[in-house]
Design a protein around this motif. Structure first.
Motif, short mmCIF file in Angstrom:
data_model
loop_
_atom_site.label_atom_id
_atom_site.label_comp_id
_atom_site.label_asym_id
_atom_site.label_seq_id
_atom_site.Cartn_x
_atom_site.Cartn_y
_atom_site.Cartn_z
N ILE A 45 51.55 30.43 33.52
CA ILE A 45 51.11 31.82 33.40
C ILE A 45 49.88 32.03 34.28
CG2 ILE A 45 50.15 33.58 31.86
CD1 ILE A 45 51.85 32.37 29.64
N GLU A 46 49.96 33.04 35.14
CA GLU A 46 48.85 33.36 36.03
C GLU A 46 47.97 34.44 35.40
OE1 GLU A 46 48.09 35.08 40.54
OE2 GLU A 46 50.09 34.42 39.96
N VAL A 47 46.68 34.24 35.45
CA VAL A 47 45.73 35.22 34.92
C VAL A 47 44.86 35.69 36.08
CG1 VAL A 47 43.83 35.64 33.32
CG2 VAL A 47 45.68 34.07 32.68
N ARG A 48 44.77 36.99 36.25
CA ARG A 48 43.93 37.58 37.30
C ARG A 48 42.87 38.47 36.67
NH1 ARG A 48 48.53 39.77 41.46
NH2 ARG A 48 49.65 37.82 41.63
N THR A 49 41.70 38.43 37.24
CA THR A 49 40.64 39.33 36.79
C THR A 49 40.24 40.23 37.95
OG1 THR A 49 38.96 37.68 37.31
CG2 THR A 49 39.72 37.76 35.04
N LEU A 50 39.98 41.47 37.63
CA LEU A 50 39.52 42.46 38.59
C LEU A 50 38.33 43.18 37.99
CD1 LEU A 50 42.96 44.06 39.51
CD2 LEU A 50 41.64 42.49 40.92
N TYR A 58 41.75 51.20 37.45
CA TYR A 58 42.94 50.38 37.42
C TYR A 58 43.74 50.71 36.17
CZ TYR A 58 40.62 47.51 40.93
OH TYR A 58 39.98 47.08 42.06
N LEU A 59 45.02 50.93 36.34
CA LEU A 59 45.93 51.16 35.22
C LEU A 59 46.94 50.01 35.23
CD1 LEU A 59 46.60 54.96 35.70
CD2 LEU A 59 45.04 53.87 34.08
N VAL A 60 47.08 49.37 34.09
CA VAL A 60 48.02 48.24 34.01
C VAL A 60 49.00 48.54 32.89
CG1 VAL A 60 48.23 45.78 33.58
CG2 VAL A 60 46.23 46.66 34.78
#
Length: 60
Positions: A45-50, A58-60
């Motif tokens: 599982i890849e986790v990204r932070t912005l 940002y809308l996710v």
């Protein structure tokens, strides 16, 4: 509130309060998550932070 939302809120709160944790969360999110929540995220599982800037949304 979902468990995911609770975890996310806890991480954001900790990042606001602790600049060194925020830096770690951006640099190595899996390690930071494990440190604060005790949750180990599997390698697949890849986790990204912005980090939003004042002129971004940002809308996710």
């Amino acid at each position: 509130m979902t468990t995911e939302a609770i975890f996310q809120t806890q991480l954001i709160q900790k990042a606001w309060e602790d600049p060194s944790f925020k830096a770690k969360l951006v640099r190595d999110p899996k390690s930071a998550i494990q440190e604060v929540l005790g949750v180990r995220i599997p390698d697949h599982i890849e986790v990204r932070t912005l980090e939003e800037q004042p002129n971004e949304l940002y809308l996710v």
